[in-house]
Design a protein around this motif. Structure first.
Motif, mmCIF file in Angstrom:
data_model
loop_
_atom_site.group_PDB
_atom_site.id
_atom_site.type_symbol
_atom_site.label_atom_id
_atom_site.label_comp_id
_atom_site.label_asym_id
_atom_site.label_seq_id
_atom_site.Cartn_x
_atom_site.Cartn_y
_atom_site.Cartn_z
ATOM 1 N N ARG A 1 0.543 -1.289 0.053
ATOM 2 C CA ARG A 1 0.126 -0.059 -0.116
ATOM 3 C C ARG A 1 0.855 1.266 -0.065
ATOM 4 N NH1 ARG A 1 -5.297 1.430 -1.133
ATOM 5 N NH2 ARG A 1 -5.588 3.811 -0.605
ATOM 6 N N ARG B 1 -5.343 -8.669 -7.747
ATOM 7 C CA ARG B 1 -6.760 -8.388 -7.397
ATOM 8 C C ARG B 1 -6.653 -6.979 -6.432
ATOM 9 N NH1 ARG B 1 -10.517 -12.076 -4.594
ATOM 10 N NH2 ARG B 1 -9.076 -13.645 -5.547
ATOM 11 N N ILE B 2 -5.906 -7.169 -5.474
ATOM 12 C CA ILE B 2 -5.917 -6.103 -4.420
ATOM 13 C C ILE B 2 -5.435 -4.966 -5.050
ATOM 14 C CG2 ILE B 2 -4.625 -5.334 -2.368
ATOM 15 C CD1 ILE B 2 -4.586 -8.119 -1.609
ATOM 16 N N TYR C 1 1.766 2.062 -3.412
ATOM 17 C CA TYR C 1 0.743 2.564 -4.291
ATOM 18 C C TYR C 1 0.417 3.898 -4.139
ATOM 19 C CZ TYR C 1 -4.145 3.211 -5.766
ATOM 20 O OH TYR C 1 -5.082 3.738 -6.264
ATOM 21 N N HIS D 1 -0.781 -9.013 -4.570
ATOM 22 C CA HIS D 1 -1.846 -9.961 -5.539
ATOM 23 C C HIS D 1 -2.435 -8.931 -6.244
ATOM 24 C CE1 HIS D 1 -5.409 -12.277 -6.774
ATOM 25 N NE2 HIS D 1 -4.681 -13.215 -6.242
ATOM 26 N N LEU E 1 -9.290 0.880 -8.725
ATOM 27 C CA LEU E 1 -10.524 1.140 -9.045
ATOM 28 C C LEU E 1 -11.407 1.873 -8.337
ATOM 29 C CD1 LEU E 1 -11.813 -2.636 -10.229
ATOM 30 C CD2 LEU E 1 -11.651 -0.300 -11.578
ATOM 31 N N ALA E 2 -11.044 1.839 -6.632
ATOM 32 C CA ALA E 2 -11.508 2.621 -5.636
ATOM 33 C C ALA E 2 -11.295 4.063 -5.837
ATOM 34 C CB ALA E 2 -11.251 2.089 -4.356
ATOM 35 N N ASP E 3 -9.957 4.413 -6.349
ATOM 36 C CA ASP E 3 -9.355 5.732 -6.503
ATOM 37 C C ASP E 3 -9.852 6.138 -7.984
ATOM 38 O OD1 ASP E 3 -8.433 5.878 -3.892
ATOM 39 O OD2 ASP E 3 -6.371 5.163 -4.598
ATOM 40 N N LYS E 4 -10.351 5.406 -8.662
ATOM 41 C CA LYS E 4 -10.572 5.927 -10.023
ATOM 42 C C LYS E 4 -9.314 6.520 -10.659
ATOM 43 C CE LYS E 4 -15.566 6.654 -9.607
ATOM 44 N NZ LYS E 4 -15.804 6.268 -8.402
ATOM 45 N N SER F 1 -5.591 -3.856 -8.241
ATOM 46 C CA SER F 1 -6.573 -3.518 -9.189
ATOM 47 C C SER F 1 -7.916 -2.914 -8.392
ATOM 48 C CB SER F 1 -7.178 -4.750 -9.945
ATOM 49 O OG SER F 1 -6.283 -5.332 -10.795
ATOM 50 N N GLU F 2 -8.140 -3.367 -6.894
ATOM 51 C CA GLU F 2 -9.066 -2.728 -6.359
ATOM 52 C C GLU F 2 -8.934 -1.380 -5.942
ATOM 53 O OE1 GLU F 2 -9.878 -5.854 -3.271
ATOM 54 O OE2 GLU F 2 -10.994 -7.111 -4.692
ATOM 55 N N TRP F 3 -7.601 -1.331 -5.418
ATOM 56 C CA TRP F 3 -7.027 0.209 -4.959
ATOM 57 C C TRP F 3 -7.426 1.161 -6.302
ATOM 58 C CZ3 TRP F 3 -2.029 -1.804 -2.552
ATOM 59 C CH2 TRP F 3 -2.112 -2.113 -1.494
#
Length: 144
Positions: A79, A113-114, A82, A111, A120-123, A116-118
């Motif tokens: 994180r 997916r993790i 990121y 991972h 997507l969440a932050d656009k 990718s989720e970050w």
């Protein structure tokens, strides 16, 4: 086969390829200056994140030299990496200055997916990409 190119030999080679109508892409670790890279070369600048242990080596002037056809890449371990990448993207206004921004999870550590989720969440307008060479060859293989 032949001798590996010395750094100073690369610039005329790149220009020669461009002069012959070739598209040239240069992926660089970001620690060497891109000042002499011919304008037509597409530079893919790898900005080292703190998790790599190499972030202090980043040549930040390379970000100032980016052109609209260039790309930037970050390899994300956690994180903190990121958030570092997200900050660099915002601080240097990379979204409006380059053709693409790539983020890749460190193979076997982060991972996909993790990550990718970050994103997507932050656009965050970046491309999540896997380090395919780690899937094709043994992850310890170098130079591929």
């Amino acid at each position: 086969g032949g001798e590996p190119l010395l750094q100073e030999d690369v610039y005329p080679l790149m220009q020669g390829l461009i002069d012959r109508g070739r598209t040239v892409l240069l992926e660089t670790g970001g620690h060497r200056s891109t000042a002499r890279v011919p304008h037509a070369v597409i530079t893919i600048l790898d900005v080292k994140c703190p998790g790599s242990g190499e972030s202090a080596k980043n040549d930040w002037s390379n970000l100032e030299r980016l052109r609209v056809h260039d790309e930037v890449k970050f390899v994300i371990k956690d994180r903190g990496d990121y958030e570092y990448a997200r900050d660099v993207i915002a601080r240097h206004q990379l979204v409006s200055r380059v053709a693409a921004i790539h983020v890749s999870p460190v193979h076997g550590v982060m991972h996909p997916r993790i990550l990718s989720e970050w994103v997507l969440a932050d656009k965050l307008p970046v491309r999540v990409q896997l380090q395919l060479h780690k899937y094709i060859w043994d992850s310890a293989t170098r130079g591929v």
